[in-house]
Design a protein around this motif. Structure first.
Motif, PDB file in Angstrom:
ATOM      1  N   ARG A  38       5.083  -6.801 -11.654  1.00  0.00           N
ATOM      2  CA  ARG A  38       4.579  -7.909 -10.850  1.00  0.00           C
ATOM      3  C   ARG A  38       5.287  -9.228 -11.167  1.00  0.00           C
ATOM      4  O   ARG A  38       5.628  -9.982 -10.261  1.00  0.00           O
ATOM      5  N   THR A  65       1.018   8.456  -6.561  1.00  0.00           N
ATOM      6  CA  THR A  65       0.810   7.213  -7.309  1.00  0.00           C
ATOM      7  C   THR A  65       1.101   6.002  -6.419  1.00  0.00           C
ATOM      8  O   THR A  65       2.180   5.904  -5.830  1.00  0.00           O
ATOM      9  N   PRO A  66       0.160   5.063  -6.306  1.00  0.00           N
ATOM     10  CA  PRO A  66       0.404   3.851  -5.518  1.00  0.00           C
ATOM     11  C   PRO A  66       1.481   2.994  -6.185  1.00  0.00           C
ATOM     12  O   PRO A  66       1.503   2.842  -7.406  1.00  0.00           O
ATOM     13  N   ALA A  85       1.659  -0.131  -6.185  1.00  0.00           N
ATOM     14  CA  ALA A  85       1.040  -1.315  -6.792  1.00  0.00           C
ATOM     15  C   ALA A  85       0.627  -1.065  -8.227  1.00  0.00           C
ATOM     16  O   ALA A  85       0.498  -2.012  -9.022  1.00  0.00           O
ATOM     17  N   ALA A  86       0.442   0.233  -8.590  1.00  0.00           N
ATOM     18  CA  ALA A  86      -0.009   0.550  -9.943  1.00  0.00           C
ATOM     19  C   ALA A  86       1.128   0.562 -10.959  1.00  0.00           C
ATOM     20  O   ALA A  86       0.886   0.478 -12.165  1.00  0.00           O
ATOM     21  N   VAL A  87       2.345   0.690 -10.495  1.00  0.00           N
ATOM     22  CA  VAL A  87       3.469   0.845 -11.433  1.00  0.00           C
ATOM     23  C   VAL A  87       4.572  -0.195 -11.245  1.00  0.00           C
ATOM     24  O   VAL A  87       5.525  -0.237 -12.026  1.00  0.00           O
ATOM     25  N   ASP A 128       0.809  -1.208   0.000  1.00  0.00           N
ATOM     26  CA  ASP A 128       0.000   0.000   0.000  1.00  0.00           C
ATOM     27  C   ASP A 128       0.851   1.270   0.000  1.00  0.00           C
ATOM     28  O   ASP A 128       0.336   2.379   0.211  1.00  0.00           O
TER      29      ASP A 128
END
Length: 336
Positions: A286, A278-279, A281-283, A229
């Motif tokens: 993975r 900007t989180p 997790a978005a960039v 987060d």
């Protein structure tokens, strides 16, 4: 002032063509001497191999003069390829070093003439100890050859020295026979590159075959990581503090969810992304590449080169983060 008639006061002018002719002649003579060994490779060679394989102690190599120098190299080659061995100077053996030899050993004695007095002097003591003797000579009828359990004929038709005096072809032939013994034993023992590396931990091969990821990876608080987060701003601060050019993104159990690298940051800035809101997790990436701690460092280099990445996360069997490393760590370890 003492003068030496065979040593001119000023060196003669060199002739490049003459130098080359001399070198070619030496190479041809020594190559012929080595090739001739194959014709004399009879049942004595496997008998020598069996004696060395059955040795419960050490292979003790001995020889005088130039034969001694060759013997030292043979002992070193044997020792580094799975056959424990060391060199003993026969002159020193006569003055106490014979105590280094035990009844569990095998002696490999080198003498081109087979009549080296220093070696012959210690033969009675070797016989009393019951030490098997392998002789490597250029004269099968010599005293040393006749006293040995096994004789390896390394005789040559001529020395490369035009005077026929300096040991040249004869020492080359003995060296090759020693290498033949070492390699035959290596293959019989099933000696592996990993075994060789254990005898050469300081060399490049040793480093490539012995160093594993766990030996060079960063651990504990030195491993960059942020929770899932977190914001990009948090990731940048973590990357700056840990100086590995990336950070892991983990869940509450420290399982790796992704990675965020310098490259990801540059791409975000090129899109005019806001690192403050900007989180991560978005960039983050993975499907990131991870490795286990037991992987050879050399394998890690190949993996990074193949996938064109500069850093890796190290995880356990449950994909929990336990370490990190980059190409600079591999360079410092000498495996690149």
């Amino acid at each position: 002032m003492t003068t030496f008639p065979h040593r001119p006061s000023s060196p003669p002018a060199g002739d490049d063509l003459a130098f080359r002719r001399s070198a070619l002649r030496v190479i041809a003579v020594e190559a012929a001497a080595v090739a001739a060994l194959a014709e004399r490779l009879d049942g004595q060679f496997p008998a020598a191999c069996r004696l060395l394989l059955d040795c419960r102690g050490r292979v003790v190599v001995t020889g005088m003069g130039k034969s001694g120098h060759i013997g030292g190299k043979i002992a070193a080659t044997l020792a580094s390829t799975g056959t424990p061995a060391f060199f003993v100077h026969p002159g020193e053996a006569c003055h106490g070093d014979l105590g280094m030899i035990t009844g569990q050993d095998v002696v490999l004695a080198l003498s081109n003439s087979g009549e080296s007095a220093e070696i012959l002097t210690i033969l009675p003591r070797l016989k009393r100890l019951g030490v098997p003797l392998i002789a490597m000579t250029g004269n099968p009828r010599s005293t040393l050859a006749r006293q040995a359990e096994v004789h390896l004929d390394v005789g040559v038709a001529e020395e490369a020295c035009p005077l026929g005096l300096a040991p040249t072809s004869s020492t080359t032939a003995a060296l090759v026979m020693g290498d033949a013994l070492a390699v035959a034993l290596l293959e019989t023992r099933g000696f592996r590159p990993e075994d060789f590396a254990f005898s050469h931990p300081g060399g490049r091969l040793g480093r490539r075959l012995l160093i594993r990821v766990r030996d060079i990876m960063h651990t504990g608080s030195a491993v960059p990581s942020v929770p899932e987060d977190a914001l990009v701003r948090d990731a940048v601060l973590e990357m700056t503090a840990k100086k590995l050019g990336m950070t892991a993104v983990v869940d509450a159990h420290r399982r790796v969810l992704g990675i965020f690298t310098d490259g990801d940051l540059r791409r975000l800035l090129e899109r005019a992304g806001d690192i403050r809101s900007t989180p991560i997790a978005a960039v983050m990436t993975r499907a990131c590449t991870t490795v286990g701690a037991d992987l050879l460092a050399a394998e890690t280099v190949r993996l990074m080169e193949t996938r064109r990445i500069n850093a890796l996360l190290v995880v356990d069997e449950d994909r929990r983060l336990i370490g990190a490393l980059n190409m600079h760590d591999l360079l410092r370890a000498g495996v690149v």
